[in-house]
Design a protein around this motif. Structure first.
Motif, PDB file in Angstrom:
ATOM      1  N   PHE A 240      -1.802   7.763  -6.007  1.00 50.45           N
ATOM      2  CA  PHE A 240      -0.872   7.371  -7.012  1.00 50.45           C
ATOM      3  C   PHE A 240      -1.270   6.246  -7.930  1.00 50.45           C
ATOM      4  O   PHE A 240      -1.316   6.032  -9.151  1.00 50.45           O
ATOM      5  CB  PHE A 240       0.555   6.990  -6.530  1.00 50.45           C
ATOM      6  CG  PHE A 240       1.416   6.002  -7.380  1.00 50.45           C
ATOM      7  CD1 PHE A 240       1.593   4.787  -6.718  1.00 50.45           C
ATOM      8  CD2 PHE A 240       2.130   6.393  -8.530  1.00 50.45           C
ATOM      9  CE1 PHE A 240       2.278   3.720  -7.574  1.00 50.45           C
ATOM     10  CE2 PHE A 240       2.699   5.484  -9.187  1.00 50.45           C
ATOM     11  CZ  PHE A 240       2.907   4.162  -8.816  1.00 50.45           C
ATOM     12  N   LYS A 241      -1.561   4.910  -7.371  1.00 46.09           N
ATOM     13  CA  LYS A 241      -2.348   3.765  -8.129  1.00 46.09           C
ATOM     14  C   LYS A 241      -3.632   4.266  -8.723  1.00 46.09           C
ATOM     15  O   LYS A 241      -3.772   3.704  -9.795  1.00 46.09           O
ATOM     16  CB  LYS A 241      -2.749   2.779  -7.097  1.00 46.09           C
ATOM     17  CG  LYS A 241      -1.345   2.250  -6.131  1.00 46.09           C
ATOM     18  CD  LYS A 241      -0.276   1.747  -7.285  1.00 46.09           C
ATOM     19  CE  LYS A 241      -0.734   0.525  -8.019  1.00 46.09           C
ATOM     20  NZ  LYS A 241       0.378   0.051  -9.150  1.00 46.09           N
TER      21      LYS A 241
ATOM     22  N   LYS B  46       3.929  10.872 -10.986  1.00 45.98           N
ATOM     23  CA  LYS B  46       5.289  10.875 -10.458  1.00 45.98           C
ATOM     24  C   LYS B  46       5.443  11.559  -9.103  1.00 45.98           C
ATOM     25  O   LYS B  46       6.232  11.013  -7.997  1.00 45.98           O
ATOM     26  CB  LYS B  46       6.232  11.350 -11.285  1.00 45.98           C
ATOM     27  CG  LYS B  46       6.382  10.649 -12.837  1.00 45.98           C
ATOM     28  CD  LYS B  46       7.233  11.462 -13.776  1.00 45.98           C
ATOM     29  CE  LYS B  46       8.738  11.873 -13.245  1.00 45.98           C
ATOM     30  NZ  LYS B  46       9.310  12.822 -14.248  1.00 45.98           N
TER      31      LYS B  46
ATOM     32  N   GLU C 299       3.582   9.455  -6.101  1.00 44.39           N
ATOM     33  CA  GLU C 299       4.602   8.287  -5.684  1.00 44.39           C
ATOM     34  C   GLU C 299       5.839   8.765  -4.991  1.00 44.39           C
ATOM     35  O   GLU C 299       5.935   8.002  -3.929  1.00 44.39           O
ATOM     36  CB  GLU C 299       5.233   7.552  -7.112  1.00 44.39           C
ATOM     37  CG  GLU C 299       5.827   6.272  -6.768  1.00 44.39           C
ATOM     38  CD  GLU C 299       6.580   5.515  -8.074  1.00 44.39           C
ATOM     39  OE1 GLU C 299       6.875   4.393  -8.262  1.00 44.39           O
ATOM     40  OE2 GLU C 299       6.537   6.303  -9.396  1.00 44.39           O
TER      41      GLU C 299
ATOM     42  N   TYR D 183       0.014   7.128  -1.849  1.00 44.83           N
ATOM     43  CA  TYR D 183       0.006   5.841  -2.540  1.00 44.83           C
ATOM     44  C   TYR D 183      -1.486   5.279  -3.170  1.00 44.83           C
ATOM     45  O   TYR D 183      -1.273   5.038  -4.429  1.00 44.83           O
ATOM     46  CB  TYR D 183       0.470   4.434  -1.450  1.00 44.83           C
ATOM     47  CG  TYR D 183       1.021   3.199  -2.235  1.00 44.83           C
ATOM     48  CD1 TYR D 183      -0.472   2.226  -2.392  1.00 44.83           C
ATOM     49  CD2 TYR D 183       1.795   3.082  -3.257  1.00 44.83           C
ATOM     50  CE1 TYR D 183       0.022   1.288  -2.762  1.00 44.83           C
ATOM     51  CE2 TYR D 183       2.021   1.789  -3.559  1.00 44.83           C
ATOM     52  CZ  TYR D 183       0.979   0.973  -3.617  1.00 44.83           C
ATOM     53  OH  TYR D 183       1.301  -0.428  -4.197  1.00 44.83           O
TER      54      TYR D 183
ATOM     55  N   GLU E 114      -2.814   6.151 -11.641  1.00 40.87           N
ATOM     56  CA  GLU E 114      -2.117   5.435 -12.526  1.00 40.87           C
ATOM     57  C   GLU E 114      -2.970   4.519 -13.573  1.00 40.87           C
ATOM     58  O   GLU E 114      -2.837   4.413 -14.512  1.00 40.87           O
ATOM     59  CB  GLU E 114      -1.004   4.606 -12.086  1.00 40.87           C
ATOM     60  CG  GLU E 114       0.099   3.697 -12.772  1.00 40.87           C
ATOM     61  CD  GLU E 114       1.021   3.101 -12.084  1.00 40.87           C
ATOM     62  OE1 GLU E 114       0.256   2.341 -11.240  1.00 40.87           O
ATOM     63  OE2 GLU E 114       2.081   3.034 -12.149  1.00 40.87           O
TER      64      GLU E 114
ATOM     65  N   SER F 135       4.728   9.760  -1.504  1.00 40.87           N
ATOM     66  CA  SER F 135       4.377   8.435  -0.854  1.00 40.87           C
ATOM     67  C   SER F 135       5.465   7.990  -0.048  1.00 40.87           C
ATOM     68  O   SER F 135       5.692   7.549   1.050  1.00 40.87           O
ATOM     69  CB  SER F 135       3.557   7.408  -1.562  1.00 40.87           C
ATOM     70  OG  SER F 135       3.403   6.344  -0.867  1.00 40.87           O
ATOM     71  N   GLU F 136       6.538   8.035  -0.840  1.00 33.64           N
ATOM     72  CA  GLU F 136       7.743   7.380  -0.349  1.00 33.64           C
ATOM     73  C   GLU F 136       8.551   8.266   0.595  1.00 33.64           C
ATOM     74  O   GLU F 136       9.044   7.699   1.671  1.00 33.64           O
ATOM     75  CB  GLU F 136       8.899   7.195  -1.443  1.00 33.64           C
ATOM     76  CG  GLU F 136       8.671   6.194  -2.437  1.00 33.64           C
ATOM     77  CD  GLU F 136       9.403   6.010  -3.748  1.00 33.64           C
ATOM     78  OE1 GLU F 136       9.171   5.309  -4.625  1.00 33.64           O
ATOM     79  OE2 GLU F 136      10.333   6.937  -3.824  1.00 33.64           O
TER      80      GLU F 136
END
Length: 675
Positions: A349-350, A324, A327, A346, A353, A330-331
């Motif tokens: 995160f990927k 979380k 992500e 990002y 995940e 990254s935003e």
């Protein structure tokens, strides 16, 4: 004596953790009584008293006490305390997020409580199994066991157990998005809790009803329910629920636009979690404050809170919270037009995940395997019991016949002959049973192998195949939005080409393995110049690998072999890839040949990497299990490559072996027919 010393240390830890509480004196008295106990039954009683008192607040200590209690109960053949100890161990494994062991002990508690026909503990164990499946995201299975617990509680008039089962069924429905049905179950649980005076249950029900109201946007009703839940929880000093209520209050304020109030509630929750040293809760509260700050357009504070939450989550290895944080960071960096950091977070995160998704699937399949093993064990017990009953019945018949024949002396000879024939028949039956048991064991091992293969394929497909596709999709999205320069595109393209090439090689390996299992591969021998094939493979790795490894081709120009080109190419490619995987940056990989005593050509792939132990070498070519280890750069493997090499080498009439020394490197050798 060893066990006594162990428990003395455990009790000392308990006293140390509770030195400032009223329970300290009680713990010291229990310790003294345990040391002076006359036998194991007294010690077991003291341990069960300690577990039920909730005076031990250190999970590792409580787990060790539960294990010792289970050991005593098993030794004394005390079935009830065996069930209670197993359930206690399950609770503590749940706190440690070890849901596999938690499920194992709850299933054991359920089997024992069924065996002794203890309905009360059956309902508790059923609820425990449901909770384990809930934690594993297997919601249908969780709902099924909660339903069984409810039916059993209704049938045997256990109102408190009814209330708990109804509440848990409501929790499952909330997660599944069926909010109206969830409300019905939780409201029914609330009514039953009020009837039996279960104040803790009332607080939990009101808290979850508030969660449903928040989801539906009814914040006024949610605030009222949360205030009532908090009043009950704070009065009972319910340390688990109270900070959860603060978090939910903060969320309700945040969703209704009351940002200042939300921050205050997050602060209060964080104080409670800090007093409990609950780092998971602290990370959750910090993330909430970051979310509120983001909504208030205070990006600097938001980024600070998210980074603090990320640091705490990393400290406790909380993957869900880490994902979380990656992500949302990254935003934030993308909004701040810092595309380099945005892309970096990002990617993290990927990657995480995908990894968590893969691990969760493995864990879920592992639990299915546990359920299968438990069912198989129950069936074996049932078969043994039926066999024993048949033997008892058979012995009774023989005794009856024997008594009659003893009375009638004239038929003594007939009796002896009958006994002889029955004995022969029993031997044949026993032989048949032994043969059947061996067949059952063989089928079980085969099924376990298939389940493991299934788990492995799901893991590969969910991670290794999705990851490059997701990466490619992410790059295409960035290109579409015009955020990437030609230089960045060139660098990313090189990385993507490497990853997609590796994925293609992985697919080739999986396809070859599948065709091999179906016996669909035919050998087409031809004359091959070995040095050219080796050089082609080394050139491939020079292009795609970035570990700066030196590749040396020592194969003579004159060496020619008679082999299947595709099989030989796969063998060399996999063995060189394996050597690279376990060689550090700047290392060396050599390929050479020599002639064996029987005239065959020996191909050797040598590296100066980390080497391996004798145990690892024994497992490399074992066809009964999948074995894989991460490389020096954390490279993943499927565990199929070396097994394919072994089968292909043997199909072409050769042998494969490995020589290795830890810390000095490994040499893989295989024989092939000369042309």
């Amino acid at each position: 004596m060893k066990r006594l010393i162990t428990l003395f240390v455990l009790f000392t830890l308990c006293v140390a953790y509770n030195a400032q509480s009223q329970d300290s004196l009680k713990l010291k008295r229990l310790q003294q009584a345990y040391e002076n106990a006359a036998d194991d039954s007294v010690r077991l009683g003291l341990l069960m008293n300690l577990l039920s008192s909730n005076m031990v607040d250190d999970v590792d200590t409580a787990l060790a006490i539960s294990e010792t209690a289970l050991s005593f109960a098993t030794k004394l053949d005390d079935s009830l305390n065996m069930a209670i100890s197993n359930h206690a161990m399950s609770r503590y494994y749940t706190v440690l997020s070890d849901y596999k062991n938690s499920l194992r002990h709850d299933l054991e508690a359920l089997a024992i409580s069924k065996y002794i026909n203890n309905v009360y503990w059956q309902s508790i164990a059923l609820n425990g199994v449901g909770e384990d499946y809930y934690n594993l995201d297997l919601y249908n299975d969780a709902f099924k066991y909660y339903r069984e617990s409810l039916d059993l509680s209704i049938e045997n008039k256990l109102p408190l157990r009814e209330a708990i089962a109804l509440y848990n069924m409501g929790r499952v429905l909330i997660v599944m998005g069926q909010l109206d049905k969830a409300r019905d179950y939780i409201e029914e649980s609330l009514v039953k809790s009020e009837k039996v005076g279960d104040t803790v249950g009332i607080a939990y029900s009101k808290h979850d009803l508030a969660r449903i109201d928040i989801e539906k946007g009814d914040y006024e009703t949610a605030f009222k329910s949360l205030e009532e839940a908090y009043e009950i929880s704070s009065g009972l000093r319910e340390d688990v629920l109270t900070p959860q209520i603060m978090i939910t209050l903060a969320l309700a304020n945040e969703e209704s636009g009351k940002y200042r109030a939300a921050l205050i509630h997050y602060d209060e929750a964080m104080k409670l979690y800090d007093a409990q040293n609950n780092k998971n809760g602290i990370a959750q509260a910090l993330f909430g404050k970051g979310s509120v700050s983001k909504r208030m357009s205070d990006q600097a504070k938001a980024m600070s809170y998210f980074k603090r939450s990320l640091a705490v989550a990393k400290d406790i290895d909380d993957h869900e919270m880490i994902i979380k944080c990656f992500e949302v960071l990254s935003e934030l960096y993308e909004e701040a037009n810092n595309l380099e950091y945005a892309l970096s977070f990002y990617k993290k995160f990927k990657q995480l995940e995908d990894s968590v998704f893969s691990e969760k699937k493995k864990e879920q399949f592992s639990q299915v395997q546990i359920q299968y093993e438990t069912a198989k064990k129950d069936m074996e017990i049932k078969l043994l019991y039926e066999k024993e009953q048949q033997q008892v019945s058979q012995l009774k018949n023989e005794e009856f016949i024997r008594n009659i024949l003893v009375v009638i002396l004239a038929f003594t000879a007939v009796l002896l002959y009958s006994l002889y024939k029955n004995n022969k028949k029993r031997q044949k039956i026993n032989e048949v049973l032994v043969q059947q048991q061996q067949e059952i064991k063989s089928k079980s091992k085969e099924l376990e192998g298939l389940l493991e293969m299934k788990d492995k394929f799901f893991s590969i497909l969910s991670h290794d195949l999705r990851s490059p596709i997701n990466a490619l999709t992410g790059v295409l999205d960035i290109l579409d939005e015009g955020y990437m320069t030609q230089e960045e595109l060139k660098e990313v393209s090189k990385s993507l080409k490497s990853r997609l090439t590796k994925t293609r090689k992985l697919l080739d390996t999986l396809l070859d393995w599948a065709m091999l299992q179906m016996d669909a591969i035919k050998i087409n021998n031809e004359e091959i110049k070995l040095v050219d094939m080796v050089e082609d493979n080394l050139n491939f790795f020079r292009e795609v690998e970035d570990k700066k490894i030196k590749y040396i081709n020592n194969v003579p120009e004159s060496d020619k072999v008679k082999a299947d080109r595709n099989m030989l190419d796969l063998i060399i490619r996999n063995l060189v890839s394996n050597a690279i995987k376990f060689t550090d940056n700047g290392g060396e990989v050599k390929v050479g040949t020599e002639t064996s005593k029987d005239g065959q050509l020996i191909v050797a792939i040598e590296d100066n990497g980390i080497g391996m132990s004798k145990d690892r070498m024994d497992k490399l070519f074992d066809t009964g299990e999948i074995y894989t280890t991460r490389g020096t750069a954390n490279e993943r493997g499927t565990g199929l490559g070396l097994k394919l090499c072994k089968e292909f080498v043997e199909r072409m009439g050769g042998n494969i072996l490995v020589e290795s020394t830890e810390g000095k490197g490994s040499i893989f050798k295989f024989t092939i027919q000369k042309a």
